[in-house]
Motif scaffolding. Structure first.
Motif, PDB file in Angstrom:
ATOM      1  N   ARG A   1       0.019 -51.131  -9.736  1.00 22.77           N
ATOM      2  CA  ARG A   1      -0.638 -51.687  -8.550  1.00 22.77           C
ATOM      3  C   ARG A   1      -1.900 -52.405  -8.993  1.00 22.77           C
ATOM      4  NH1 ARG A   1      -4.858 -48.211  -7.007  1.00 22.77           N
ATOM      5  NH2 ARG A   1      -4.783 -46.128  -7.930  1.00 22.77           N
ATOM      6  N   THR A   2      -2.592 -52.982  -8.005  1.00 20.93           N
ATOM      7  CA  THR A   2      -3.817 -53.705  -8.347  1.00 20.93           C
ATOM      8  C   THR A   2      -4.857 -52.752  -8.928  1.00 20.93           C
ATOM      9  OG1 THR A   2      -4.589 -53.404  -6.068  1.00 20.93           O
ATOM     10  CG2 THR A   2      -3.433 -55.448  -6.576  1.00 20.93           C
TER      11      THR A   2
ATOM     12  N   GLN B   1      -5.947 -55.108 -16.224  1.00 23.70           N
ATOM     13  CA  GLN B   1      -6.372 -55.397 -14.861  1.00 23.70           C
ATOM     14  C   GLN B   1      -5.366 -56.320 -14.152  1.00 23.70           C
ATOM     15  OE1 GLN B   1      -8.968 -54.220 -13.109  1.00 23.70           O
ATOM     16  NE2 GLN B   1      -9.552 -52.873 -14.827  1.00 23.70           N
ATOM     17  N   ILE B   2      -4.947 -55.868 -12.960  1.00 22.83           N
ATOM     18  CA  ILE B   2      -4.123 -56.681 -12.059  1.00 22.83           C
ATOM     19  C   ILE B   2      -5.022 -57.063 -10.884  1.00 22.83           C
ATOM     20  CG2 ILE B   2      -2.035 -56.796 -10.664  1.00 22.83           C
ATOM     21  CD1 ILE B   2      -1.479 -56.469 -13.614  1.00 22.83           C
TER      22      ILE B   2
ATOM     23  N   MET C   1      -4.777 -58.966  -8.124  1.00 20.64           N
ATOM     24  CA  MET C   1      -4.306 -59.061  -6.738  1.00 20.64           C
ATOM     25  C   MET C   1      -2.813 -58.765  -6.696  1.00 20.64           C
ATOM     26  SD  MET C   1      -4.367 -63.214  -6.211  1.00 20.64           S
ATOM     27  CE  MET C   1      -6.106 -63.247  -6.679  1.00 20.64           C
ATOM     28  N   PRO C   2      -2.323 -58.332  -5.518  1.00 20.02           N
ATOM     29  CA  PRO C   2      -0.890 -58.038  -5.426  1.00 20.02           C
ATOM     30  C   PRO C   2      -0.065 -59.314  -5.379  1.00 20.02           C
ATOM     31  CG  PRO C   2      -1.937 -57.761  -3.290  1.00 20.02           C
ATOM     32  CD  PRO C   2      -3.041 -58.048  -4.269  1.00 20.02           C
TER      33      PRO C   2
ATOM     34  N   TRP D   1       4.469 -60.905  -9.964  1.00 24.47           N
ATOM     35  CA  TRP D   1       3.942 -61.302 -11.265  1.00 24.47           C
ATOM     36  C   TRP D   1       5.086 -61.512 -12.247  1.00 24.47           C
ATOM     37  CZ3 TRP D   1      -1.296 -61.806 -12.757  1.00 24.47           C
ATOM     38  CH2 TRP D   1      -2.224 -61.511 -11.754  1.00 24.47           C
TER      39      TRP D   1
END
Length: 685
Positions: free
Chosen positions: A600-601, A655-656, A658-659, A662
């Motif tokens: 997840r983010t 680090q992600i 934003m949803p 991808w």
């Protein structure tokens, strides 16, 4: 008489007009086609992770829905109710939104929102999604696999819907066929039975739908069909009121049928009969319009755009379908069971059918714009694909209808003498059917008298020489038989006489059937009408399926709303993907297993396992990862994992931002010169 196949001529222009007109009908689907509401948004969103528990959960729909006290349920990770059970109406203007309050002090974890409602077009809709408080967790909530309106109850309800459409078509179309095309058909028993059975079918199907409405929109359990509390709640809904109104109108329709096949057939005064036809026509039109209106008022025409136009259009569409297909059914019955139907009646029905198609064209074009809306919806949605199937069926139906019309024209072109002969045979058949139903004793006397007198006359005609033989015995028998003729009727067994009467009727029927089948024009018309009716049955089944399918316009609008709110995430488990690769060199084949936890983010842990085809670890000199969110033009974001041991690479704090969906690219190098890049799209919340 030599018979040739119908030829192309001026009828080709009419065929083209029919094809263009019916294309609009196809795109319309059906007058009562559905426009299901769709969930277009929620707060919290599907897959969202919030820091603190919200005070309520809100759902936004594409159109108006009916909600009950238990329509929105929020379940905690253990499956317990986390909502207050109080549904809040948050609708404002064109925004359709409902919410439910949450209990205070909810712990962290993943919560499941399960909702169920009834769309404004009377169809049940349901769904579920999850959101997390603090961090995702495992959940024990198990949602039912059965779709709303599915299972045994859904199948029975769908069958009842189909039968109600069929019964309405034959009831209205049959009555119109008798009044407009063939008034003498009101006294023909097969026609009477067809219309009466259509009334019984529509009435029975309506009662079944009323009883099944509660489980159809609720529990899905067949036993709930007899729940009086549930039935009471159904009667308070728009659909329940429409079904009840239909039953009341069917009472008036029963009176119409009784007068049409009773008083009307017994009238002999032409003026009285004409006045009665006028009254039946006006009354029947009012009742038929009212019954058709019960579909328009309860289905999708009463909601969405332009309901003031859509409802009258739906009523006209249903009446046109009934006049065409219902009249076609009664014509088929007449051609097979009552061949005395006049050629003029067939010609009049051909004109009625053509006018019905014109009405279907106008209403169908409007409905196609209202329900489909775009070419992409026609080809890219299930509703549009069903319409394409219907287009093919209607194309076949138009071709068969053209052939039937040509056979009708050939019937009308026959010489008057043949026409008069056929009508006389029809009168004889009708009279024979009436005589067959009389008391057996009366027919027995007639049969015996006729048989004895005929035998005596035959003996006299064949020669009186034998009757005056040398011994005089034959001559004595003749007068003796003649004297006993008057008392034969009283000595015959009534059961035996009834059997003889039935045999005579069967022989006469077989003779008439042979004569009827010898008429090539009528035989060709019967075959084409039968084929046309068979295709119409399949077409009606497709139409019934369309009434339970979300139209393309609604589906596309819901898809755009979902895309605007962001893709769904997978909050309750890591992202695990398997990526086969082949660099082309020695020891260059293998599989990369990638795990992104929690998927997840925010910060995530990345693990990569490189394996040979046999599952053993493969030690590669280098491996790189890049993340790209193409929808937002983010990336590629490079990730350089560290080697932990042979075949195992890892990186922490990935680090992600934003949803979204991808694209994960993995570059594997197996030697100084051999490397390859593999990728896969994953949804990350």
């Amino acid at each position: 008489m030599t018979t040739t196949a119908p030829r192309l001529g001026t009828a080709l222009a009419r065929l083209l007009i029919l094809a263009a007109a019916l294309l609009g009908t196809l795109l319309a689907g059906a007058a009562p086609a559905s426009a299901h509401a769709a969930l277009t948004g929620s707060d919290p969103k599907d897959g969202a992770v919030v820091v603190t528990a919200p005070k309520e959960v809100n759902l936004t729909f594409s159109e108006q829905v009916a909600m009950s006290a238990d329509s929105i349920r929020v379940l905690d990770p253990a499956g317990r109710r986390a909502d207050t059970g109080e549904i809040r109406d948050l609708c404002s203007g064109s925004v359709v939104r409902y919410g439910v309050g949450l209990r205070a002090g909810l712990p962290d974890g993943t919560y499941t929102v399960a909702w169920q409602a009834v769309s404004a077009d009377s169809h049940p809709i349901a769904g579920a999604f999850t959101f997390s408080v603090g961090a995702p967790s495992q959940t024990s909530v198990a949602l039912p696999d059965q779709e709303p309106g599915g299972g045994l109850v859904g199948a029975l309800y769908g069958i009842a819907r189909y039968l109600s459409y069929a019964g309405f078509a034959v009831l209205v179309g049959g009555g119109a066929f008798v009044l407009i095309c063939w008034p003498r058909g009101a006294s023909v028993r097969p026609v009477q039975r067809a219309v009466v059975r259509a009334w019984l079918t529509l009435t029975g199907a309506t009662l079944v739908m009323l009883l099944l409405r509660n489980p159809y929109t609720g529990s899905g359990e067949l036993s709930d069909a007899f729940d009086l509390a549930g039935l009471k709640s159904v009667l308070e809904t728009k659909t329940g009121a429409a079904l009840t109104s239909r039953l009341l109108l069917l009472g008036a329709a029963a009176l119409f049928v009784a007068v049409l096949f009773g008083s009307y057939t017994r009238r002999t005064d032409p003026k009285e009969k004409k006045d009665l036809v006028f009254g039946l026509g006006v009354g029947g039109t009012v009742v038929a319009t009212g019954i058709a209106g019960t579909w328009a008022l309860a289905e999708h025409a009463s909601t969405g755009m332009q309901p003031g136009i859509a409802m009258p259009v739906d009523i006209l569409h249903l009446l046109a379908v009934a006049a065409w297909l219902g009249g076609l059914t009664v014509l088929l019955v007449a051609l097979y069971r009552a061949p005395s139907v006049e050629r003029a009646a067939v010609g009049r029905f051909s004109k009625v059918a053509f006018a019905s198609v014109a009405v279907l064209a106008a209403t169908g074009l409007y409905q196609s714009w209202r329900q489909v809306g775009s070419w992409s919806a026609l080809t890219g949605t299930r509703y549009g694909q069903l319409l394409l199937v219907k287009i093919g069926l209607m194309g076949v139906l138009v071709g068969i209808a053209w052939i039937s019309r040509r056979w009708t024209q050939r019937l009308a072109d026959l010489p008057p003498t043949e026409k008069e002969t056929e009508e006389a045979e029809g009168e004889e058949e009708e009279k024979q059917e009436e005589e067959t139903g009389r008391a057996a004793g009366s027919e027995a006397g007639t049969a015996t008298d006729s048989g004895t007198e005929g035998a005596f006359r035959t003996d006299r005609a064949s020669g009186t020489d034998e009757a005056s033989g040398s011994d005089g015995s034959s001559g004595a028998e003749g007068p003796s038989e003649a004297d006993g003729t008057s008392g034969a009727s009283s000595d015959v067994d009534p059961e035996r006489a009834a059997q003889l009467a039935r045999q005579r009727a069967a022989v006469a029927t077989a003779r008439r059937k042979r004569e009827r089948d010898a008429d090539p024009e009528r035989s060709g018309l019967r075959r084409s009408v039968l084929t046309e009716a068979a295709v119409a049955v399949v077409l009606l089944a497709v139409t019934t399926v369309l009434t339970a399918t979300e139209p393309g316009r609604t589906e596309e609008e819901a898809g755009r709303s979902t895309a605007a709110s962001g893709p769904a995430a997978v909050p309750d488990r890591p992202v695990d993907v398997r990526l086969p690769f082949d660099t082309g060199g020695v020891d260059g084949k293998g599989v990369v297993r990638l795990s992104l936890d929690p998927g997840r983010t925010g910060a995530n842990g990345l693990h990569l396992y490189v394996e040979r085809p046999d599952g053993k670890p493969l030690d590669v000199p280098e491996i790189k990862v890049a993340l790209t969110l193409e929808a937002k033009n983010v990336g590629p974001l490079p990730v350089a994992p560290d080697r932990i041991q042979a075949g195992h690479w890892s990186a922490s704090g990935v680090q992600i931002p934003m949803p979204g969906e991808w694209r994960i690219q993995v570059t594997v190098r197996t030697s100084d010169i051999d490397q390859t890049t593999i990728d896969k799209n994953v949804k990350i919340g």
